[in-house]
Design an enzyme around this catalytic site. Structure first.
Site, PDB file in Angstrom:
ATOM      1  N   HIS A  18       0.809  -1.230   0.000  1.00 37.61           N
ATOM      2  CA  HIS A  18       0.000   0.000   0.000  1.00 37.61           C
ATOM      3  C   HIS A  18       0.840   1.277   0.000  1.00 37.61           C
ATOM      4  O   HIS A  18       0.312   2.354  -0.184  1.00 37.61           O
ATOM      5  CB  HIS A  18      -0.952   0.028   1.199  1.00 37.61           C
ATOM      6  CG  HIS A  18      -0.279   0.321   2.503  1.00 37.61           C
ATOM      7  ND1 HIS A  18       0.475  -0.623   3.159  1.00 37.61           N
ATOM      8  CD2 HIS A  18      -0.224   1.450   3.241  1.00 37.61           C
ATOM      9  CE1 HIS A  18       0.966  -0.072   4.258  1.00 37.61           C
ATOM     10  NE2 HIS A  18       0.559   1.174   4.344  1.00 37.61           N
ATOM     11  N   ARG A  19       2.152   1.146   0.218  1.00 39.16           N
ATOM     12  CA  ARG A  19       2.990   2.359   0.182  1.00 39.16           C
ATOM     13  C   ARG A  19       3.607   2.571  -1.197  1.00 39.16           C
ATOM     14  O   ARG A  19       4.223   3.594  -1.450  1.00 39.16           O
ATOM     15  CB  ARG A  19       4.104   2.244   1.209  1.00 39.16           C
ATOM     16  CG  ARG A  19       3.568   2.350   2.618  1.00 39.16           C
ATOM     17  CD  ARG A  19       4.671   2.819   3.525  1.00 39.16           C
ATOM     18  NE  ARG A  19       4.168   3.089   4.841  1.00 39.16           N
ATOM     19  CZ  ARG A  19       4.939   3.095   5.923  1.00 39.16           C
ATOM     20  NH1 ARG A  19       6.224   2.815   5.820  1.00 39.16           N
ATOM     21  NH2 ARG A  19       4.428   3.368   7.095  1.00 39.16           N
ATOM     22  N   SER A 114       2.421  -7.323 -15.236  1.00 37.06           N
ATOM     23  CA  SER A 114       3.103  -6.287 -16.012  1.00 37.06           C
ATOM     24  C   SER A 114       3.045  -6.639 -17.496  1.00 37.06           C
ATOM     25  O   SER A 114       2.942  -7.814 -17.854  1.00 37.06           O
ATOM     26  CB  SER A 114       4.558  -6.253 -15.557  1.00 37.06           C
ATOM     27  OG  SER A 114       5.384  -5.746 -16.570  1.00 37.06           O
ATOM     28  N   SER A 115       3.179  -5.619 -18.344  1.00 36.16           N
ATOM     29  CA  SER A 115       3.140  -5.879 -19.791  1.00 36.16           C
ATOM     30  C   SER A 115       4.398  -6.608 -20.269  1.00 36.16           C
ATOM     31  O   SER A 115       4.434  -7.090 -21.396  1.00 36.16           O
ATOM     32  CB  SER A 115       2.976  -4.566 -20.562  1.00 36.16           C
ATOM     33  OG  SER A 115       4.030  -3.684 -20.256  1.00 36.16           O
ATOM     34  N   CYS A 116       5.429  -6.709 -19.419  1.00 39.45           N
ATOM     35  CA  CYS A 116       6.651  -7.400 -19.857  1.00 39.45           C
ATOM     36  C   CYS A 116       6.478  -8.919 -19.906  1.00 39.45           C
ATOM     37  O   CYS A 116       7.396  -9.629 -20.302  1.00 39.45           O
ATOM     38  CB  CYS A 116       7.841  -7.015 -18.987  1.00 39.45           C
ATOM     39  SG  CYS A 116       7.725  -7.658 -17.334  1.00 39.45           S
ATOM     40  N   TYR A 143      11.899 -10.837 -14.025  1.00 35.83           N
ATOM     41  CA  TYR A 143      10.669 -10.233 -13.510  1.00 35.83           C
ATOM     42  C   TYR A 143       9.456 -10.810 -14.245  1.00 35.83           C
ATOM     43  O   TYR A 143       8.443 -11.162 -13.638  1.00 35.83           O
ATOM     44  CB  TYR A 143      10.750  -8.718 -13.711  1.00 35.83           C
ATOM     45  CG  TYR A 143       9.578  -7.942 -13.186  1.00 35.83           C
ATOM     46  CD1 TYR A 143       9.376  -7.780 -11.825  1.00 35.83           C
ATOM     47  CD2 TYR A 143       8.662  -7.347 -14.051  1.00 35.83           C
ATOM     48  CE1 TYR A 143       8.300  -7.050 -11.335  1.00 35.83           C
ATOM     49  CE2 TYR A 143       7.584  -6.613 -13.574  1.00 35.83           C
ATOM     50  CZ  TYR A 143       7.414  -6.464 -12.219  1.00 35.83           C
ATOM     51  OH  TYR A 143       6.349  -5.743 -11.740  1.00 35.83           O
ATOM     52  N   LYS A 147       6.173 -12.917 -12.859  1.00 32.36           N
ATOM     53  CA  LYS A 147       4.786 -12.469 -13.065  1.00 32.36           C
ATOM     54  C   LYS A 147       3.967 -13.520 -13.819  1.00 32.36           C
ATOM     55  O   LYS A 147       2.785 -13.703 -13.543  1.00 32.36           O
ATOM     56  CB  LYS A 147       4.774 -11.128 -13.813  1.00 32.36           C
ATOM     57  CG  LYS A 147       5.304  -9.969 -12.978  1.00 32.36           C
ATOM     58  CD  LYS A 147       4.427  -9.742 -11.757  1.00 32.36           C
ATOM     59  CE  LYS A 147       4.869  -8.578 -10.904  1.00 32.36           C
ATOM     60  NZ  LYS A 147       4.079  -8.476  -9.659  1.00 32.36           N
ATOM     61  N   THR A 171       0.067  -1.730 -18.202  1.00 28.45           N
ATOM     62  CA  THR A 171       1.155  -1.264 -19.039  1.00 28.45           C
ATOM     63  C   THR A 171       2.140  -0.460 -18.183  1.00 28.45           C
ATOM     64  O   THR A 171       2.003  -0.417 -16.954  1.00 28.45           O
ATOM     65  CB  THR A 171       0.564  -0.409 -20.186  1.00 28.45           C
ATOM     66  OG1 THR A 171       1.587  -0.146 -21.108  1.00 28.45           O
ATOM     67  CG2 THR A 171      -0.023   0.894 -19.664  1.00 28.45           C
ATOM     68  N   HIS A 186      12.044   3.793 -13.539  1.00 26.77           N
ATOM     69  CA  HIS A 186      11.594   3.679 -14.921  1.00 26.77           C
ATOM     70  C   HIS A 186      11.871   4.999 -15.647  1.00 26.77           C
ATOM     71  O   HIS A 186      12.273   5.992 -15.043  1.00 26.77           O
ATOM     72  CB  HIS A 186      10.100   3.345 -14.963  1.00 26.77           C
ATOM     73  CG  HIS A 186       9.827   1.915 -14.668  1.00 26.77           C
ATOM     74  ND1 HIS A 186       9.368   1.489 -13.441  1.00 26.77           N
ATOM     75  CD2 HIS A 186       9.965   0.802 -15.414  1.00 26.77           C
ATOM     76  CE1 HIS A 186       9.231   0.182 -13.463  1.00 26.77           C
ATOM     77  NE2 HIS A 186       9.584  -0.272 -14.649  1.00 26.77           N
TER      78      HIS A 186
HETATM   79  P1  GDP Z   1      11.093  -0.927 -19.804  1.00 26.88           P
HETATM   80  O1  GDP Z   1       9.775  -0.408 -20.294  1.00 26.88           O
HETATM   81  O2  GDP Z   1      10.995  -2.199 -19.068  1.00 26.88           O
HETATM   82  O3  GDP Z   1      12.104  -1.009 -20.920  1.00 26.88           O
HETATM   83  O4  GDP Z   1      11.641   0.068 -18.679  1.00 26.88           O
HETATM   84  P2  GDP Z   1      12.116   1.592 -18.550  1.00 26.88           P
HETATM   85  O5  GDP Z   1      10.956   2.454 -18.242  1.00 26.88           O
HETATM   86  O6  GDP Z   1      13.224   1.581 -17.544  1.00 26.88           O
HETATM   87  O7  GDP Z   1      12.756   2.012 -19.940  1.00 26.88           O
HETATM   88  C1  GDP Z   1      11.979   2.302 -21.083  1.00 26.88           C
HETATM   89  C2  GDP Z   1      12.840   2.865 -22.188  1.00 26.88           C
HETATM   90  O8  GDP Z   1      13.291   4.172 -21.833  1.00 26.88           O
HETATM   91  C3  GDP Z   1      14.097   2.059 -22.507  1.00 26.88           C
HETATM   92  O9  GDP Z   1      14.263   2.048 -23.920  1.00 26.88           O
HETATM   93  C4  GDP Z   1      15.207   2.889 -21.866  1.00 26.88           C
HETATM   94  O10 GDP Z   1      16.475   2.710 -22.481  1.00 26.88           O
HETATM   95  C5  GDP Z   1      14.678   4.300 -22.102  1.00 26.88           C
HETATM   96  N1  GDP Z   1      15.262   5.340 -21.247  1.00 26.88           N
HETATM   97  C6  GDP Z   1      15.752   6.531 -21.678  1.00 26.88           C
HETATM   98  N2  GDP Z   1      16.258   7.247 -20.659  1.00 26.88           N
HETATM   99  C7  GDP Z   1      16.051   6.520 -19.542  1.00 26.88           C
HETATM  100  C8  GDP Z   1      16.362   6.746 -18.170  1.00 26.88           C
HETATM  101  O11 GDP Z   1      16.932   7.760 -17.766  1.00 26.88           O
HETATM  102  N3  GDP Z   1      15.960   5.777 -17.285  1.00 26.88           N
HETATM  103  C9  GDP Z   1      15.331   4.649 -17.694  1.00 26.88           C
HETATM  104  N4  GDP Z   1      14.943   3.750 -16.779  1.00 26.88           N
HETATM  105  N5  GDP Z   1      15.049   4.396 -18.996  1.00 26.88           N
HETATM  106  C10 GDP Z   1      15.406   5.314 -19.905  1.00 26.88           C
END
Ligand code: GDP
Length: 316
Positions: A18-19, A114-116, A143, A147, A171, A186
């Site tokens: 919840h946090r 998750s969508s992954c 991960y 999931k 997503t 992210h």
């Molecule tokens: P993903 O959706 O599991 O790939 O997770 P992320 O949200 O970490 O990354 C999404 C995309 O954003 C990837 O192609 C990363 O290389 C790109 N990206 C660009 N700049 C950044 C950054 O500063 N941090 C992260 N986490 N991703 C980045």
């Protein structure tokens, strides 16, 4: 057949996590709707990786409804670096909680994935039926495997023990209580932080990871909280269900959008030593839309709200 249950305002509800960004959004939604009987534990109070502790907690508290939003989460670098931790900790958390929901006769449980979980090169938009039809993206395979195991556990407990356990696959998410650690977060919170700091410190450029070409879909956590509430009250099927907004944006355009909203005038530098990850992951959310749920918050408005609340920046 599983019994259908609808949460009452006084039903005892446990939100695991919840946090976190998702759990806190679910809690806010339920509080707004007038629910008032929550059982909540921080990770310090209850270590969900500890089988005995989770068993004792469920036996003592006997929640009626459970939202399983606790997980070890992170962005592309964290997933790719702490591969063992992501697999082990997520399997422990979900095994313990899902099994104790069964042992203690929980009326209904919602598991969040998750969508992954989808194959790296699955056709787009991603339909629920594409699960396990191809190889996974390697940066977040541990991960995703955890999931997928969670989805299969919900299905198996439903078939063998008649448990009303459902699964939702959101997503990419962003919103309140997000993680802003640049190594672990992210992309969206990372970009917001990088552009805000670059503007404050007059830095000439912002470093963005990868090539900028991957496409991602972003859903605000408030919308997800709302979807989880909707599913708990209205969805009783075995098959997991996608939760998305149906719109995607390239990482390059996302960076340009944040740049614009922060009013940063410097340049973008692309660090191509960092991975791109999966090329696209756009959810097909037609199943959820047919049930009558749609998201409300646009990406632009969602980012503006964060800039205002967390960084005290009024975006145009
Ligand atoms: P993903 O959706 O599991 O790939 O997770 P992320 O949200 O970490 O990354 C999404 C995309 O954003 C990837 O192609 C990363 O290389 C790109 N990206 C660009 N700049 C950044 C950054 O500063 N941090 C992260 N986490 N991703 C980045």
């Amino acid at each position: 057949m599983q019994k259908k249950y609808i949460m009452e305002k006084t039903s005892k509800i446990y939100i695991a996590g919840h946090r976190g960004m998702v759990g806190s959004a679910i809690l806010r939604t339920l509080q707004k709707e007038g629910f008032n009987n929550f059982v909540l534990r921080s990770s310090q109070e209850l270590d969900l990786r500890n089988q005995q502790a989770v068993a004792d907690f469920f036996q003592q508290e006997k929640p009626e409804y459970v939202f399983l939003a606790a997980a070890k989460v992170g962005g592309i670098l964290a997933n790719n670096t702490f591969r063992a931790d992501f697999l082990y900790e997520n399997l422990c958390i979900q095994n313990n909680v899902i099994h104790q929901c069964y042992v203690n006769g929980v009326k209904k449980m919602l598991f969040l994935g998750s969508s992954c979980i989808y194959p790296k090169l699955a056709p787009q938009p991603l339909k629920e039926e594409y699960l396990l039809s191809g190889f996974l993206e390697s940066t977040n395979e541990p991960y995703a495997i955890a999931k997928i195991a969670g989805i299969k556990m919900c299905e198996a407990y439903r078939t063998q023990y008649n448990c009303n356990f459902i699964s939702a696959m959101p997503t990419n998410l962003y919103g309140e209580n997000d993680n802003y650690d640049l190594q672990k977060s992210h992309v969206l919170p990372a970009l917001i932080r990088k552009f805000v700091e670059a503007k404050q410190e007059n830095k000439p450029f912002v470093e963005v990871w990868g090539t900028g070409s991957p496409m991602r879909e972003f859903l605000n956590a408030e919308d997800l909280g709302n979807a989880c509430y909707f599913l708990m009250q209205n969805y009783d099927e075995s098959e997991f269900i996608n939760v998305g907004c149906g719109e995607e944006i390239s990482i390059k355009n996302l960076a340009l959008l944040v740049k614009e909203l922060v009013d940063y005038k410097g340049e973008l530098h692309w660090d191509t030593s960092k991975p791109d990850g999966t090329p696209r992951k756009l959810m097909d959310n037609s199943k959820l839309q047919k049930l009558g749920w749609t998201p409300k918050i646009t990406l632009r408005d969602g980012i503006k709200a964060i800039l205002e609340s967390k960084f005290k920046i009024q975006a145009p």
